[in-house]
Structures are given as structure tokens and as C-alpha cells.
Design a protein around this motif. Structure first.
Motif, PDB file in Angstrom:
ATOM      1  N   VAL A  83      43.487  39.868  48.032  1.00  0.00           N
ATOM      2  CA  VAL A  83      41.499  38.724  48.084  1.00  0.00           C
ATOM      3  C   VAL A  83      40.658  39.302  46.633  1.00  0.00           C
ATOM      4  O   VAL A  83      39.776  38.394  46.673  1.00  0.00           O
ATOM      5  CB  VAL A  83      41.017  39.794  49.109  1.00  0.00           C
ATOM      6  CG1 VAL A  83      39.243  39.885  49.237  1.00  0.00           C
ATOM      7  CG2 VAL A  83      41.804  39.974  49.812  1.00  0.00           C
ATOM      8  N   LYS A  84      41.159  40.940  45.388  1.00  0.00           N
ATOM      9  CA  LYS A  84      40.070  40.561  44.171  1.00  0.00           C
ATOM     10  C   LYS A  84      40.589  39.380  43.470  1.00  0.00           C
ATOM     11  O   LYS A  84      39.619  38.913  42.617  1.00  0.00           O
ATOM     12  CB  LYS A  84      41.063  41.775  43.819  1.00  0.00           C
ATOM     13  CG  LYS A  84      40.076  42.429  42.551  1.00  0.00           C
ATOM     14  CD  LYS A  84      40.665  43.255  41.730  1.00  0.00           C
ATOM     15  CE  LYS A  84      40.470  44.969  43.174  1.00  0.00           C
ATOM     16  NZ  LYS A  84      39.162  45.256  42.788  1.00  0.00           N
ATOM     17  N   ASP A  85      42.112  38.613  43.552  1.00  0.00           N
ATOM     18  CA  ASP A  85      41.980  37.440  42.506  1.00  0.00           C
ATOM     19  C   ASP A  85      41.554  36.530  43.256  1.00  0.00           C
ATOM     20  O   ASP A  85      41.196  35.419  42.249  1.00  0.00           O
ATOM     21  CB  ASP A  85      44.053  37.260  42.286  1.00  0.00           C
ATOM     22  CG  ASP A  85      44.197  38.365  41.103  1.00  0.00           C
ATOM     23  OD1 ASP A  85      43.384  38.992  40.576  1.00  0.00           O
ATOM     24  OD2 ASP A  85      45.589  38.957  41.687  1.00  0.00           O
ATOM     25  N   LEU A  86      41.350  35.995  44.757  1.00  0.00           N
ATOM     26  CA  LEU A  86      40.786  35.420  45.292  1.00  0.00           C
ATOM     27  C   LEU A  86      39.463  35.167  44.596  1.00  0.00           C
ATOM     28  O   LEU A  86      38.447  34.532  44.481  1.00  0.00           O
ATOM     29  CB  LEU A  86      41.459  34.738  47.043  1.00  0.00           C
ATOM     30  CG  LEU A  86      41.945  34.459  46.953  1.00  0.00           C
ATOM     31  CD1 LEU A  86      42.506  34.937  48.534  1.00  0.00           C
ATOM     32  CD2 LEU A  86      43.044  32.767  46.704  1.00  0.00           C
ATOM     33  N   VAL A  87      38.342  35.735  45.051  1.00  0.00           N
ATOM     34  CA  VAL A  87      37.337  36.351  44.952  1.00  0.00           C
ATOM     35  C   VAL A  87      36.403  36.421  43.837  1.00  0.00           C
ATOM     36  O   VAL A  87      35.515  35.433  43.175  1.00  0.00           O
ATOM     37  CB  VAL A  87      36.540  37.597  45.910  1.00  0.00           C
ATOM     38  CG1 VAL A  87      35.002  37.337  45.448  1.00  0.00           C
ATOM     39  CG2 VAL A  87      36.897  37.343  47.427  1.00  0.00           C
ATOM     40  N   ARG A  88      36.990  37.229  42.832  1.00  0.00           N
ATOM     41  CA  ARG A  88      36.896  37.621  41.120  1.00  0.00           C
ATOM     42  C   ARG A  88      35.210  37.890  40.769  1.00  0.00           C
ATOM     43  O   ARG A  88      34.948  37.181  40.518  1.00  0.00           O
ATOM     44  CB  ARG A  88      37.307  35.894  40.453  1.00  0.00           C
ATOM     45  CG  ARG A  88      39.012  36.060  40.553  1.00  0.00           C
ATOM     46  CD  ARG A  88      39.337  34.671  39.601  1.00  0.00           C
ATOM     47  NE  ARG A  88      40.359  34.674  39.647  1.00  0.00           N
ATOM     48  CZ  ARG A  88      41.280  33.908  38.956  1.00  0.00           C
ATOM     49  NH1 ARG A  88      40.487  33.658  38.363  1.00  0.00           N
ATOM     50  NH2 ARG A  88      42.483  34.033  38.882  1.00  0.00           N
ATOM     51  N   ALA A 107      36.413  42.882  31.249  1.00  0.00           N
ATOM     52  CA  ALA A 107      36.454  41.178  31.738  1.00  0.00           C
ATOM     53  C   ALA A 107      37.653  41.186  32.232  1.00  0.00           C
ATOM     54  O   ALA A 107      39.087  41.297  31.492  1.00  0.00           O
ATOM     55  CB  ALA A 107      36.066  39.760  30.890  1.00  0.00           C
ATOM     56  N   GLY A 108      37.708  40.534  33.489  1.00  0.00           N
ATOM     57  CA  GLY A 108      38.491  40.277  34.259  1.00  0.00           C
ATOM     58  C   GLY A 108      39.148  41.572  35.585  1.00  0.00           C
ATOM     59  O   GLY A 108      40.149  40.713  35.694  1.00  0.00           O
ATOM     60  N   ASP A 109      38.873  42.266  35.874  1.00  0.00           N
ATOM     61  CA  ASP A 109      39.196  43.638  35.965  1.00  0.00           C
ATOM     62  C   ASP A 109      38.766  43.030  37.400  1.00  0.00           C
ATOM     63  O   ASP A 109      37.493  43.908  37.112  1.00  0.00           O
ATOM     64  CB  ASP A 109      39.034  45.006  35.155  1.00  0.00           C
ATOM     65  CG  ASP A 109      39.663  45.785  36.423  1.00  0.00           C
ATOM     66  OD1 ASP A 109      40.200  45.900  37.276  1.00  0.00           O
ATOM     67  OD2 ASP A 109      39.803  47.228  36.192  1.00  0.00           O
ATOM     68  N   TRP A 110      38.409  42.236  38.160  1.00  0.00           N
ATOM     69  CA  TRP A 110      36.924  42.736  39.047  1.00  0.00           C
ATOM     70  C   TRP A 110      36.952  43.669  40.305  1.00  0.00           C
ATOM     71  O   TRP A 110      38.040  44.135  40.343  1.00  0.00           O
ATOM     72  CB  TRP A 110      37.651  41.204  40.095  1.00  0.00           C
ATOM     73  CG  TRP A 110      38.658  39.842  38.917  1.00  0.00           C
ATOM     74  CD1 TRP A 110      39.899  39.409  39.292  1.00  0.00           C
ATOM     75  CD2 TRP A 110      38.878  39.260  38.596  1.00  0.00           C
ATOM     76  NE1 TRP A 110      40.058  38.496  38.516  1.00  0.00           N
ATOM     77  CE2 TRP A 110      38.446  38.238  37.449  1.00  0.00           C
ATOM     78  CE3 TRP A 110      36.143  39.253  37.446  1.00  0.00           C
ATOM     79  CZ2 TRP A 110      37.782  37.118  36.763  1.00  0.00           C
ATOM     80  CZ3 TRP A 110      36.000  37.999  36.836  1.00  0.00           C
ATOM     81  CH2 TRP A 110      36.936  37.360  36.634  1.00  0.00           C
ATOM     82  N   SER A 111      35.779  43.584  40.876  1.00  0.00           N
ATOM     83  CA  SER A 111      35.171  44.156  41.815  1.00  0.00           C
ATOM     84  C   SER A 111      35.577  44.936  43.488  1.00  0.00           C
ATOM     85  O   SER A 111      35.310  45.443  43.327  1.00  0.00           O
ATOM     86  CB  SER A 111      33.741  44.277  41.037  1.00  0.00           C
ATOM     87  OG  SER A 111      32.501  45.311  41.860  1.00  0.00           O
ATOM     88  N   PHE A 112      35.396  43.365  43.793  1.00  0.00           N
ATOM     89  CA  PHE A 112      35.016  42.986  45.333  1.00  0.00           C
ATOM     90  C   PHE A 112      37.404  42.572  45.678  1.00  0.00           C
ATOM     91  O   PHE A 112      37.785  41.630  45.573  1.00  0.00           O
ATOM     92  CB  PHE A 112      34.686  42.717  45.604  1.00  0.00           C
ATOM     93  CG  PHE A 112      34.397  41.832  47.138  1.00  0.00           C
ATOM     94  CD1 PHE A 112      33.330  42.641  47.550  1.00  0.00           C
ATOM     95  CD2 PHE A 112      35.059  41.126  47.786  1.00  0.00           C
ATOM     96  CE1 PHE A 112      33.814  41.653  48.723  1.00  0.00           C
ATOM     97  CE2 PHE A 112      35.767  40.367  48.709  1.00  0.00           C
ATOM     98  CZ  PHE A 112      34.721  41.609  49.418  1.00  0.00           C
ATOM     99  N   ALA A 162      34.597  47.269  52.032  1.00  0.00           N
ATOM    100  CA  ALA A 162      35.813  45.721  51.825  1.00  0.00           C
ATOM    101  C   ALA A 162      37.057  46.379  51.798  1.00  0.00           C
ATOM    102  O   ALA A 162      37.534  46.473  52.936  1.00  0.00           O
ATOM    103  CB  ALA A 162      35.141  44.315  51.614  1.00  0.00           C
ATOM    104  N   GLY A 163      36.833  46.346  50.577  1.00  0.00           N
ATOM    105  CA  GLY A 163      37.857  48.014  50.019  1.00  0.00           C
ATOM    106  C   GLY A 163      38.365  48.208  51.348  1.00  0.00           C
ATOM    107  O   GLY A 163      40.030  48.976  51.891  1.00  0.00           O
ATOM    108  N   ALA A 164      37.838  49.973  52.016  1.00  0.00           N
ATOM    109  CA  ALA A 164      37.930  50.330  53.259  1.00  0.00           C
ATOM    110  C   ALA A 164      38.827  49.318  53.864  1.00  0.00           C
ATOM    111  O   ALA A 164      40.027  49.681  54.964  1.00  0.00           O
ATOM    112  CB  ALA A 164      36.767  51.225  53.512  1.00  0.00           C
ATOM    113  N   LEU A 165      37.849  48.493  54.637  1.00  0.00           N
ATOM    114  CA  LEU A 165      38.287  47.635  55.604  1.00  0.00           C
ATOM    115  C   LEU A 165      39.773  47.170  55.566  1.00  0.00           C
ATOM    116  O   LEU A 165      40.534  46.786  56.501  1.00  0.00           O
ATOM    117  CB  LEU A 165      37.292  45.856  55.952  1.00  0.00           C
ATOM    118  CG  LEU A 165      37.522  44.928  56.690  1.00  0.00           C
ATOM    119  CD1 LEU A 165      37.275  45.909  58.571  1.00  0.00           C
ATOM    120  CD2 LEU A 165      36.466  44.382  57.188  1.00  0.00           C
TER     121      LEU A 165
END
Length: 200
Positions: A83-88, A107-112, A162-165
Motif C-alpha cells: 500500500v505504501k508503494d502504491l500511495v507514495r 525521499a522515497g521512504d513513504w509515510s502512508f 491506516a497502518g493499524a487497520l
């Protein structure tokens, strides 16, 4: 690739309040929260080992359930990373003019979503299948982990939610699914060289 979320427009105000509170808090508290955020996942590994060790006394089936916990965590981590790689979504410390307790990831270490939170909640959900007591301890630790990720400034609140979900849902599905394996599988494995893993 999905267009990156504009995290600041979702809950940037709450993020600012938490980070500002961190800056106004005693240094000892900030040090403790930062250490927990960086190294607290090790506690979940310890809880997994304790759960497995105790489960062996209850028989092979209980031990097999305990051994599914790290599997569920790994699958949840993989799903969360996907999911992280999709949302970025960029880290809040890149988009907002705030000094954070933790150095801002590159940069590139995504948050969501938050990987730390996904792992913590995945371990918690799976541990509840093993022991309610261990699950309760893990739940408190998971909440502390989620809060710490916002406190040190590397995640928005919606990232940890979102991570918890993701972590909780995937862990529940994986652990529940693995529990539905053939009921005699644990007994058959206990009769092999794997017996020390399943029976004390």
C-alpha cells in the motif's frame, strides 16, 4: 501509482499540535518516546517467543497457533509495504516546516501507512489468538507505538490509523485462516523431528 495523499490537508493541524507538544515536553519524555519508537518492535518479538514457549505446554495445536503469529506479522508487513508503494505519500517532515525529534527519513521512504504500527497491531491481533493476557499487553504497546510515530514527527495521525487497520485486518485473516488447517496436522508434525517446536 496512485497520486500521493496530501497529508497536511487531512490532519496536518493535529500533527502540528502533537509535534508542538513534543517540543514543549520534558527532554526525558522525548528521549523515552524516541527510544520506544526506534526499538519498541523488539518487545513484540519477545511477546511472540513467550507466547510460543507457553503454548508448547498446552500441546501441539496451541504451539502451532503461536507459530502462526510471526507469519501473520510478515504478511501484514508485506501488505502494508505494498500500500505504501502504491500511495507514495511524502513524510510530513518533508512537507511541513516543523523541526521533528527524529531525523526526517529520506525521499522515497513513504509515510502512508505506518509500517511500525502495522507490525505492532498485526502482532497484537495474532497474539490474542494465543493468549488474551499477552494480547492485552501487546495492545498497550501497539497504542504506544502508534502515538510515538506521530510524536517524533515521522507520520501523520492518519498514517498510523491506516497502518493499524491494514495490520489488524491482514493478521486476523491470516491467523484465522491458518487456524482452520487440518486439525490433525499439529499432531502429525509433533511425531516428527519438529516435536521440540510443538511440545515441551
Amino acid at each position: 501509482m496512485i497520486l500521493a495523499l496530501s497529508g497536511g490537508s487531512i490532519d496536518g493541524a493535529l500533527y502540528r499540535q502533537v509535534v508542538d507538544l513534543a517540543h514543549r515536553s520534558p527532554g526525558a519524555l522525548d528521549t523515552a518516546v524516541t527510544a520506544w519508537s526506534d526499538y519498541g518492535l523488539a518487545v513484540f518479538a519477545v511477546l511472540m517467543v513467550i507466547g510460543w514457549w507457553r503454548a508448547r505446554r498446552s500441546g501441539a495445536r496451541a504451539a502451532m497457533t503461536a507459530l502462526t503469529v510471526p507469519v501473520a506479522v510478515l504478511v501484514a508487513f508485506a501488505a502494508d509495504s505494498g500500500v505504501k508503494d502504491l500511495v507514495r505519500e511524502s513524510r510530513p517532515c518533508h512537507g511541513l516546516p516543523f523541526r521533528t525529534l527524529e531525523a526526517c527519513p529520506g525521499a522515497g521512504d513513504w509515510s502512508f501507512p505506518s509500517n511500525h504500527t502495522a507490525i505492532a497491531v498485526a502482532a497484537t491481533v495474532a497474539l490474542f489468538f494465543v493468549s488474551r493476557r499477552l494480547g492485552a499487553v501487546a495492545a498497550l504497546c501497539a497504542v504506544a507505538m502508534a502515538v510515538s510515530r506521530v510524536w517524533i514527527g515521522v507520520h501523520y495521525p492518519h498514517d498510523v490509523l491506516a497502518g493499524a487497520l491494514v495490520g489488524g485486518l491482514v493478521s486476523f485473516l491470516v491467523t484465522g485462516g491458518l487456524r482452520n488447517r487440518p486439525r490433525d496436522l499439529a499432531d502429525r508434525l509433533a511425531a516428527t523431528r519438529l516435536r521440540p517446536l510443538l511440545v515441551s
